[in-house]
Design a protein around this motif. Structure first.
Motif, PDB file in Angstrom:
ATOM      1  N   LYS A  16       0.913  -1.410   0.047  1.00 28.45           N
ATOM      2  CA  LYS A  16      -0.155  -0.082  -0.086  1.00 28.45           C
ATOM      3  C   LYS A  16       0.983   1.473  -0.105  1.00 28.45           C
ATOM      4  N   SER A  17       2.021   1.328   0.526  1.00 31.97           N
ATOM      5  CA  SER A  17       2.813   2.441   0.453  1.00 31.97           C
ATOM      6  C   SER A  17       4.518   1.941  -0.020  1.00 31.97           C
ATOM      7  N   PRO A  18       5.089   3.198  -0.608  1.00 33.43           N
ATOM      8  CA  PRO A  18       6.468   2.814  -1.037  1.00 33.43           C
ATOM      9  C   PRO A  18       7.485   2.438   0.051  1.00 33.43           C
ATOM     10  N   GLN A  19       7.106   2.783   1.387  1.00 29.80           N
ATOM     11  CA  GLN A  19       7.710   2.552   2.575  1.00 29.80           C
ATOM     12  C   GLN A  19       7.822   1.213   2.852  1.00 29.80           C
ATOM     13  N   GLU A  20       6.548   0.399   2.732  1.00 22.99           N
ATOM     14  CA  GLU A  20       6.422  -0.947   2.953  1.00 22.99           C
ATOM     15  C   GLU A  20       7.265  -1.834   1.942  1.00 22.99           C
ATOM     16  N   GLU A 167      -9.754 -18.122   0.010  1.00 25.14           N
ATOM     17  CA  GLU A 167     -11.075 -18.453  -0.805  1.00 25.14           C
ATOM     18  C   GLU A 167     -12.218 -17.347  -0.426  1.00 25.14           C
ATOM     19  N   ARG A 168     -12.285 -17.305   0.820  1.00 26.54           N
ATOM     20  CA  ARG A 168     -13.708 -16.480   1.190  1.00 26.54           C
ATOM     21  C   ARG A 168     -12.990 -14.875   0.735  1.00 26.54           C
ATOM     22  N   CYS A 169     -12.226 -14.640   0.772  1.00 22.85           N
ATOM     23  CA  CYS A 169     -11.697 -13.310   0.411  1.00 22.85           C
ATOM     24  C   CYS A 169     -11.827 -13.095  -1.058  1.00 22.85           C
ATOM     25  N   TYR A 170     -11.555 -14.206  -1.933  1.00 21.30           N
ATOM     26  CA  TYR A 170     -11.504 -14.022  -3.331  1.00 21.30           C
ATOM     27  C   TYR A 170     -13.209 -13.876  -3.784  1.00 21.30           C
ATOM     28  N   ARG A 171     -13.912 -14.721  -3.019  1.00 22.09           N
ATOM     29  CA  ARG A 171     -15.574 -15.069  -3.453  1.00 22.09           C
ATOM     30  C   ARG A 171     -16.033 -13.724  -3.128  1.00 22.09           C
ATOM     31  N   GLU A 172     -15.596 -13.022  -1.976  1.00 23.53           N
ATOM     32  CA  GLU A 172     -16.321 -11.796  -1.528  1.00 23.53           C
ATOM     33  C   GLU A 172     -15.910 -10.654  -2.717  1.00 23.53           C
ATOM     34  N   SER A 177     -17.489  -7.051  -7.080  1.00 27.73           N
ATOM     35  CA  SER A 177     -17.087  -6.767  -8.429  1.00 27.73           C
ATOM     36  C   SER A 177     -17.854  -7.031  -9.487  1.00 27.73           C
ATOM     37  N   ALA A 178     -18.854  -7.757  -9.172  1.00 27.33           N
ATOM     38  CA  ALA A 178     -19.642  -8.250 -10.371  1.00 27.33           C
ATOM     39  C   ALA A 178     -20.293  -7.305 -11.189  1.00 27.33           C
ATOM     40  N   ASP A 179     -20.586  -6.132 -10.761  1.00 33.52           N
ATOM     41  CA  ASP A 179     -21.271  -5.156 -11.618  1.00 33.52           C
ATOM     42  C   ASP A 179     -19.987  -3.892 -12.010  1.00 33.52           C
ATOM     43  N   ALA A 180     -19.965  -4.090 -13.388  1.00 31.72           N
ATOM     44  CA  ALA A 180     -18.678  -3.155 -13.729  1.00 31.72           C
ATOM     45  C   ALA A 180     -19.078  -1.857 -13.816  1.00 31.72           C
ATOM     46  N   GLU A 181     -20.376  -1.472 -13.699  1.00 29.75           N
ATOM     47  CA  GLU A 181     -20.422   0.118 -13.520  1.00 29.75           C
ATOM     48  C   GLU A 181     -20.524   0.583 -11.773  1.00 29.75           C
ATOM     49  N   GLU A 182     -20.633  -0.388 -11.058  1.00 28.62           N
ATOM     50  CA  GLU A 182     -20.666  -0.213  -9.858  1.00 28.62           C
ATOM     51  C   GLU A 182     -19.184  -0.106  -9.107  1.00 28.62           C
ATOM     52  N   ARG A 183     -18.346  -1.140  -9.518  1.00 27.64           N
ATOM     53  CA  ARG A 183     -17.078  -1.146  -8.823  1.00 27.64           C
ATOM     54  C   ARG A 183     -16.005  -0.288  -9.024  1.00 27.64           C
ATOM     55  N   GLU A 184     -14.964  -0.161  -8.465  1.00 33.32           N
ATOM     56  CA  GLU A 184     -13.819   0.732  -8.596  1.00 33.32           C
ATOM     57  C   GLU A 184     -13.222   1.077  -9.842  1.00 33.32           C
ATOM     58  N   TYR A 185     -13.061  -0.093 -10.581  1.00 33.56           N
ATOM     59  CA  TYR A 185     -12.505   0.079 -11.784  1.00 33.56           C
ATOM     60  C   TYR A 185     -13.321  -0.917 -13.040  1.00 33.56           C
ATOM     61  N   PRO A 186     -13.801  -0.069 -14.040  1.00 33.33           N
ATOM     62  CA  PRO A 186     -14.356  -0.861 -15.129  1.00 33.33           C
ATOM     63  C   PRO A 186     -13.657  -2.185 -15.801  1.00 33.33           C
ATOM     64  N   ASP A 187     -12.487  -1.800 -16.077  1.00 39.07           N
ATOM     65  CA  ASP A 187     -11.500  -2.909 -16.527  1.00 39.07           C
ATOM     66  C   ASP A 187     -11.432  -3.983 -15.567  1.00 39.07           C
ATOM     67  N   ARG A 193      -5.779  -5.730 -10.256  1.00 36.24           N
ATOM     68  CA  ARG A 193      -4.624  -5.409  -9.792  1.00 36.24           C
ATOM     69  C   ARG A 193      -4.634  -4.613  -8.520  1.00 36.24           C
ATOM     70  N   GLU A 194      -5.697  -3.738  -8.476  1.00 38.65           N
ATOM     71  CA  GLU A 194      -5.742  -2.784  -7.601  1.00 38.65           C
ATOM     72  C   GLU A 194      -6.241  -2.789  -6.254  1.00 38.65           C
ATOM     73  N   VAL A 195      -7.779  -3.526  -6.413  1.00 37.22           N
ATOM     74  CA  VAL A 195      -8.391  -3.948  -5.452  1.00 37.22           C
ATOM     75  C   VAL A 195      -8.189  -5.119  -4.473  1.00 37.22           C
ATOM     76  N   LEU A 196      -7.873  -6.407  -5.591  1.00 39.39           N
ATOM     77  CA  LEU A 196      -7.398  -7.527  -4.911  1.00 39.39           C
ATOM     78  C   LEU A 196      -6.186  -7.687  -4.616  1.00 39.39           C
ATOM     79  N   ILE A 197      -5.148  -7.546  -5.636  1.00 41.24           N
ATOM     80  CA  ILE A 197      -3.698  -7.832  -5.218  1.00 41.24           C
ATOM     81  C   ILE A 197      -2.968  -6.694  -4.449  1.00 41.24           C
ATOM     82  N   HIS A 198      -3.438  -5.647  -4.918  1.00 39.66           N
ATOM     83  CA  HIS A 198      -2.875  -4.580  -4.233  1.00 39.66           C
ATOM     84  C   HIS A 198      -3.445  -4.357  -2.730  1.00 39.66           C
ATOM     85  N   GLY A 199      -4.997  -4.188  -2.917  1.00 42.93           N
ATOM     86  CA  GLY A 199      -5.615  -4.054  -1.713  1.00 42.93           C
ATOM     87  C   GLY A 199      -5.513  -4.841  -0.606  1.00 42.93           C
TER      88      GLY A 199
END
Length: 247
Positions: A16-20, A167-172, A177-187, A193-199
């Motif tokens: 989450k940060s360059p310091q980490e 597994e629960r983290c990924y399912r949730e 993220s199932a609605d492309a219009e409502e989630r953080e990133y449409p792509d 990358r941003e919400v799952l891997i990074h977040g």
């Protein structure tokens, strides 16, 4: 040295940060430099710190995915410590708690007392190594390599116990993220990358667990096509050719 590098697959791919990121890179550099120059005692100290960081990241995933269980795990802590951990914004806040004590949280992923006792022995080894007691516990490469093999066995065991949380983290994540219009990133790739891997501080071993997730179990969800697109994006960007023992 090659075996020691396996620990990297259990550590987050991004932070989450360059310091980490800089901190983990610093520990790797300290380990490699001391290992290469035969300063095995100090190489062990750096490797132990990397291992404890792995444990902090696992506990952080419990905190995010199973907040109720995490809160129950705080029973017995003082009010100030409890407040500090509940409000933590980074996994490294766990470093403010005694290492033996923080290992108790691994009970939340079904590690038993015997296993936790084994993990605590690594903390004892670190304490013995870090104090000026006149002893060099790791004077040879063979001695350190044997300890690294032991550490990696422990790390893989903890990772295996963490599987239900991942597994629960990924399912949730998929459902949210199932609605492309409502989630953080449409792509889909950006969302992964941003919400799952990074977040979520996911490691390659965590991703391997996600890749094995049974997508068909969500077939009845109205957003299944977008869910499949997300899963395909994960596979395209992060699938490795080498199978993970934790997956």
């Amino acid at each position: 040295m090659e075996e020691a590098a396996e620990l990297g697959s259990y550590l987050p791919l991004s932070f989450k940060s360059p310091q980490e990121q800089e901190y983990i890179a610093f520990l790797w550099d300290a380990f490699e430099t001391n290992y290469t120059h035969g300063k095995y005692q100090f190489a062990f100290l750096a490797y132990h710190m990397l291992t404890m960081s792995f444990i902090y990241f696992n506990i952080w995933q419990i905190k995010q995915t199973e907040p109720g269980d995490f809160a129950k795990g705080l029973i017995g802590f003082g009010k100030d410590v409890e407040k500090n951990l509940l409000e933590a914004s980074t996994p490294f806040v766990f470093s403010t708690v005694n290492e033996r004590t923080i290992l108790r949280f691994l009970k939340l992923i079904a590690c038993d007392n015997g296993q936790i006792g084994t993990y605590a022995k690594l903390v004892d080894d670190r304490n013995d190594t870090a104090h000026p007691n006149g002893n060099i516990f790791f004077s040879t490469q063979a001695a350190l390599d044997a300890k690294i093999t032991e550490i990696l066995r422990v790390v893989d065991e903890i990772q295996t116990h963490s599987r239900p949380v991942i597994e629960r983290c990924y399912r949730e994540f998929l459902l949210r993220s199932a609605d492309a219009e409502e989630r953080e990133y449409p792509d889909p790739a950006d969302q992964i990358r941003e919400v799952l891997i990074h977040g979520k501080y996911l490691s390659q071993r965590d991703i391997d667990i996600c890749l094995a997730f049974d997508i068909e179990s969500l077939n009845e969800h109205e957003g299944i096509e977008e869910i499949k697109a997300l899963h395909e994006a994960l596979a395209e960007e992060y699938k490795t050719d080498v199978p993970s023992g934790a997956a």
